[in-house]
Each structure stands twice: as structure tokens, then as C-alpha cells.
Motif scaffolding. Structure first.
Motif, PDB file in Angstrom:
ATOM      1  N   TRP A 171      57.378 -83.492 -67.222  1.00 27.25           N
ATOM      2  CA  TRP A 171      56.239 -83.956 -66.435  1.00 27.25           C
ATOM      3  C   TRP A 171      56.179 -83.068 -65.193  1.00 27.25           C
ATOM      4  O   TRP A 171      57.206 -82.818 -64.546  1.00 27.25           O
ATOM      5  CB  TRP A 171      56.481 -85.410 -66.009  1.00 27.25           C
ATOM      6  CG  TRP A 171      55.454 -85.992 -65.111  1.00 27.25           C
ATOM      7  CD1 TRP A 171      55.278 -85.737 -63.789  1.00 27.25           C
ATOM      8  CD2 TRP A 171      54.450 -86.942 -65.470  1.00 27.25           C
ATOM      9  NE1 TRP A 171      54.226 -86.471 -63.305  1.00 27.25           N
ATOM     10  CE2 TRP A 171      53.711 -87.228 -64.316  1.00 27.25           C
ATOM     11  CE3 TRP A 171      54.108 -87.602 -66.677  1.00 27.25           C
ATOM     12  CZ2 TRP A 171      52.639 -88.124 -64.306  1.00 27.25           C
ATOM     13  CZ3 TRP A 171      53.048 -88.497 -66.664  1.00 27.25           C
ATOM     14  CH2 TRP A 171      52.327 -88.749 -65.482  1.00 27.25           C
ATOM     15  N   HIS A 216      57.964 -93.545 -50.763  1.00 23.66           N
ATOM     16  CA  HIS A 216      57.563 -92.426 -49.896  1.00 23.66           C
ATOM     17  C   HIS A 216      56.778 -92.962 -48.706  1.00 23.66           C
ATOM     18  O   HIS A 216      55.927 -93.831 -48.868  1.00 23.66           O
ATOM     19  CB  HIS A 216      56.655 -91.456 -50.653  1.00 23.66           C
ATOM     20  CG  HIS A 216      57.130 -91.060 -52.006  1.00 23.66           C
ATOM     21  ND1 HIS A 216      58.267 -90.308 -52.211  1.00 23.66           N
ATOM     22  CD2 HIS A 216      56.630 -91.301 -53.248  1.00 23.66           C
ATOM     23  CE1 HIS A 216      58.427 -90.108 -53.517  1.00 23.66           C
ATOM     24  NE2 HIS A 216      57.456 -90.699 -54.165  1.00 23.66           N
ATOM     25  N   LEU A 271      59.478 -84.459 -63.504  1.00 21.77           N
ATOM     26  CA  LEU A 271      60.243 -85.555 -64.119  1.00 21.77           C
ATOM     27  C   LEU A 271      60.624 -85.199 -65.557  1.00 21.77           C
ATOM     28  O   LEU A 271      59.941 -84.413 -66.221  1.00 21.77           O
ATOM     29  CB  LEU A 271      59.430 -86.856 -64.174  1.00 21.77           C
ATOM     30  CG  LEU A 271      59.205 -87.631 -62.883  1.00 21.77           C
ATOM     31  CD1 LEU A 271      57.924 -87.169 -62.204  1.00 21.77           C
ATOM     32  CD2 LEU A 271      59.132 -89.135 -63.125  1.00 21.77           C
TER      33      LEU A 271
HETATM   34  C1  1HN Z   1      56.947 -91.601 -59.996  1.00 20.59           C
HETATM   35  O1  1HN Z   1      57.644 -92.715 -59.820  1.00 20.59           O
HETATM   36  C2  1HN Z   1      56.688 -90.781 -58.937  1.00 20.59           C
HETATM   37  O2  1HN Z   1      58.055 -91.960 -57.434  1.00 20.59           O
HETATM   38  C3  1HN Z   1      55.963 -89.618 -59.122  1.00 20.59           C
HETATM   39  O3  1HN Z   1      56.763 -90.489 -56.615  1.00 20.59           O
HETATM   40  C4  1HN Z   1      55.481 -89.285 -60.357  1.00 20.59           C
HETATM   41  C5  1HN Z   1      55.230 -89.779 -62.689  1.00 20.59           C
HETATM   42  C6  1HN Z   1      55.447 -90.584 -63.745  1.00 20.59           C
HETATM   43  C7  1HN Z   1      56.166 -91.737 -63.605  1.00 20.59           C
HETATM   44  C8  1HN Z   1      56.673 -92.101 -62.371  1.00 20.59           C
HETATM   45  C9  1HN Z   1      57.207 -91.105 -57.576  1.00 20.59           C
HETATM   46  C10 1HN Z   1      55.708 -90.115 -61.432  1.00 20.59           C
HETATM   47  C11 1HN Z   1      56.450 -91.273 -61.279  1.00 20.59           C
END
Ligand code: 1HN
Length: 371
Positions: free
Chosen positions: A97, A155, A169
Motif C-alpha cells: 500500500w 496523528h 503499509l
Molecule cells: C492507516 O491506519 C493509516 O494510521 C494510514 O495513518 C493509511 C491505509 C490503510 C489502512 C490503514 C494511518 C492506512 C491506514
């Protein structure tokens, strides 16, 4: 290719047709009809080499900041890189990802945890921290922040400006293994215990944070205890390497300072400094996503030229030949699934001894598809 059958008599044709129909009805597939699409001589990833331009993504992210709040349920304002070879999946490549995430001024994204592991590479903005299991990790451009699998994370943008970072990811890999778990934190934000950047204070030795080239030690199932790697350290390490060699590109892999392994069991993170000159092509099993931190240059992926500049992101699918051409001074960040391939004994690397023949230049959606 024709399949030779032992029995070719036309007498058996109706019986054979009935056999194939009954196999299908019984949810069975005859391997002899699909062997060659399954056992390809070399990997044939469905993901194709692709590039997403900052000039396209950035205005869309700004529109999303204006129009879409960050809330429980949606959790994050994330624009995922959706590889056109993957039939609409929000995945940059089969196992990875990649995304652009953004937060507006004074905005927070809620605390949660999930079994997929993640990394953040900061592209632009100030005033943000990610709290990882109670440790608030300040984020500045060029910093790498880890949010390992099943660690709570949220965040916070305490500043007055927009913030943009790259998310990487292992989610597609964890999905393929049917091992996705997710849990929202009971509170919107975690409590921060004590001062910010505790993991950083506990690991002051810069030398232990990087390895020139690529890690090839055994996979460490524990993530790195150091959760943030500062751009000033990364840049200084790249500068030192640059001074020691006349190679066109120098690379470091971010490492777990305790074990020397990759930062997460599933993801390797690396930084690259490209001078004027070109690298020779290399193919590797495993996928990679590159982020242009600063500068411009060209990468040739399977014969296609990808011209890139600051903020662009591009994908090098498994076993694609890739070489990089610099214009003087550019810094790239990349993630890959290499630790997994090494641990499973299926990592392969092939260095080619001549530049690729150029067959085209990537122009985006119009000409991006594989022939
Ligand atoms: C996620 O938890 C974050 O925590 C960012 O910032 C992207 C993409 C797919 C699933 C969970 C984050 C993500 C994610």
C-alpha cells in the motif's frame, strides 16, 4: 501452445466435454489446462510500473482538506495509490500500500491499531506528531516514522499549515494472508506519556540506524524499537557515503538498531541519493514504491522512461528491470517487501550489465497500460 492428449479419438469428445463441465460444476480445475499461466518462467505481477505526479495529487489533497473532515469510521484522509493493473484495488502493487496522507491546521486523526504495519515518510509541513504506543514522535520533512503492526497510533497537527506525508503499509500482504485485525482506541487520542520522542532519546547512536546497501540479515519478527529516523541523520549518512564512492547513486537501508534487521518484519525502508549519472539496471523479486523527496531525474522501468520530480511517487513491480538517471542531486525514499522474500528464501536479484533499450516514455493514464 497445444495440449497433447493421450486419447484423441473423436469418440471421446462428448465424454471429455462432459468431464470438463462436471469438473467445473464440482468446483475443480484441471491443472493441465492452466499450468502455463500459473508457472510463468519469471514473475508476472499484475501491478504495472506507474507514476503519480505531485502536481496532480497535491491539488486533490488540498480539495480533500477543504471538503472532507477526518472522523471516526473514515479514520484518515488518505489518497491511496491505486495501480491501474490491479482492477480498482487501492494497492500500489500486489503486496504494498502506498498513499498520500494529509492533515489540515489543528486537525487530528483518531487513535487506532491494526495488524498491518505502516511507515510514514514526511514530505511537507511542520507541527505534526504521530503518537505511537504513547510515544509522541515529532514529524519534520524527510523523517521516517514507524507505526508497527498492532501499535496504537494517532496523528496530531498542532500547527497552522497543511501537512503531507507518504504512507507505506504491508496491508495487501496481510490481506493475502487473511490476517487483518483492526481496533479503534477507546479515546479519540492516546495519552502521551512524558516528553516527545522517547524512542529517539533511547537510541542516540546514529551509526546503528542505517546500513549501506541492503539488509541481508535474518528477518526480525519484532519491529524496530526506534520509531523515528531523522532526515538530518539520513542525509548526513548519504553525504558520507557519497564522499566515499563515485557511484551515481548511494543507498542506505534504515535498520533496527538492536538487531540490524529491516525496520519492520514485512517492510524495508531505504533512502537513495542520486547524482549526475546513471545506475545499471537491476531486477529483484518483490515490489517497491519510490517517493521523490527532492530533486528530479528519470527512472527506466522495463524499458519505459519515467520522468520524476519532487513529491512524485512511482512503483517498480517485482522483477521489473529498473535503472535511475540523475541530473545532479536528488533524494528518493523507498519501501519494499524484501524482508519477507528473504525470509522465505525467494529473494532473487539480477544485475544487468547494460542500460535498457528505451521503448517509450510514461505519460500517465493515456499510455500507461501494459501492451
Ligand atoms: C492507516 O491506519 C493509516 O494510521 C494510514 O495513518 C493509511 C491505509 C490503510 C489502512 C490503514 C494511518 C492506512 C491506514
Amino acid at each position: 501452445m497445444t495440449i497433447e492428449r493421450n486419447v484423441t479419438s473423436t469418440d471421446t469428445e462428448p465424454e471429455l466435454d462432459a468431464l470438463y463441465a462436471d469438473l467445473a460444476a464440482g468446483e475443480l480445475q484441471p491443472l493441465w489446462t492452466i499450468t502455463q499461466e500459473l508457472l510463468t518462467p519469471t514473475p508476472r505481477p499484475k501491478a504495472i510500473p506507474w507514476l503519480w505526479r505531485a502536481s496532480m495529487m497535491r491539488p486533490l489533497a488540498e480539495r480533500a482538506i477543504r471538503l472532507v473532515p477526518v472522523e471516526r469510521g473514515g479514520e484518515r484522509r488518505v489518497l491511496s495509490l491505486a495501480n491501474p493493473g490491479l482492477n480498482g484495488l487501492p494497492h500500489a502493487a500486489g503486496t504494498l500500500w502506498g498513499a498520500l496522507q494529509c492533515l489540515g491546521p489543528r486537525e487530528s486523526a483518531p487513535a487506532h491499531r491494526h495488524s498491518p504495519g505502516a511507515i510514514r515518510f514526511v514530505m511537507e509541513g511542520e507541527g505534526v506528531w504521530t503518537t505511537v504506543n504513547g510515544d509522541a514522535c515529532d514529524m519534520h520533512p524527510g523523517d521516517l516514522v514507524l507505526t508497527p503492526g498492532w501499535y496504537w497510533h494517532d496523528h496530531t497537527n498542532a500547527g497552522d499549515g497543511n501537512m503531507f506525508w507518504f504512507d507505506g503499509l504491508d496491508l495487501p500482504m496481510i490481506q493475502a494472508l487473511d490476517a487483518v485485525f483492526f481496533e479503534p482506541h477507546p479515546e479519540f487520542q492516546q495519552a502521551v506519556d512524558g516528553p516527545h520522542n522517547k524512542s529517539e532519546a533511547a537510541h542516540p547512536d546514529d551509526a546503528a540506524k542505517f546500513l549501506p546497501g541492503q539488509v541481508d540479515t535474518a528477518l526480525d519478527p519484532s519491529p524496530s524499537p526506534l520509531l523515528v529516523y531523522r532526515w538530518s541523520d539520513t542525509s548526513a549518512r548519504l553525504a558520507r557515503l557519497r564522499a566515499e564512492t563515485d557511484e551515481a547513486m548511494v543507498s542506505v537501508e534504515f535498520t533496527n538498531p538492536d538487531s540490524g534487521a529491516s525496520v519492520l518484519p514485512t517492510l524495508a525502508c531505504a533512502a537513495h541519493r542520486l547524482g549526475a549519472g546513471a545506475t545499471l539496471p537491476v531486477r529483484r523479486t518483490g515490489n517497491a514504491v519510490y517517493v521523490v523527496f527532492q530533486g528530479e531525474g528519470t527512472s527506466v522501468i522495463d524499458g519505459q522512461r519515467f520522468e520524476w520530480r519532487t513529491g512524485d511517487m512511482f512503483v517498480v513491480p517485482s522483477w521489473s528491470a529498473v535503472e535511475h538517471h540523475g541530473t545532479g542531486d536528488a533524494d528518493l525514499f523507498s519501501i519494499s517487501d524484501t524482508p519477507v522474500l528473504r525470509a522465505l528464501g525467494i529473494h532473487r536479484e539480477q544485475h544487468l550489465d547494460a542500460p535498457q533499450r528505451i521503448t517509450g516514455t510514461f505519460a500517465g493514464a493515456a499510455e500507461g497500460a501494459r501492451p
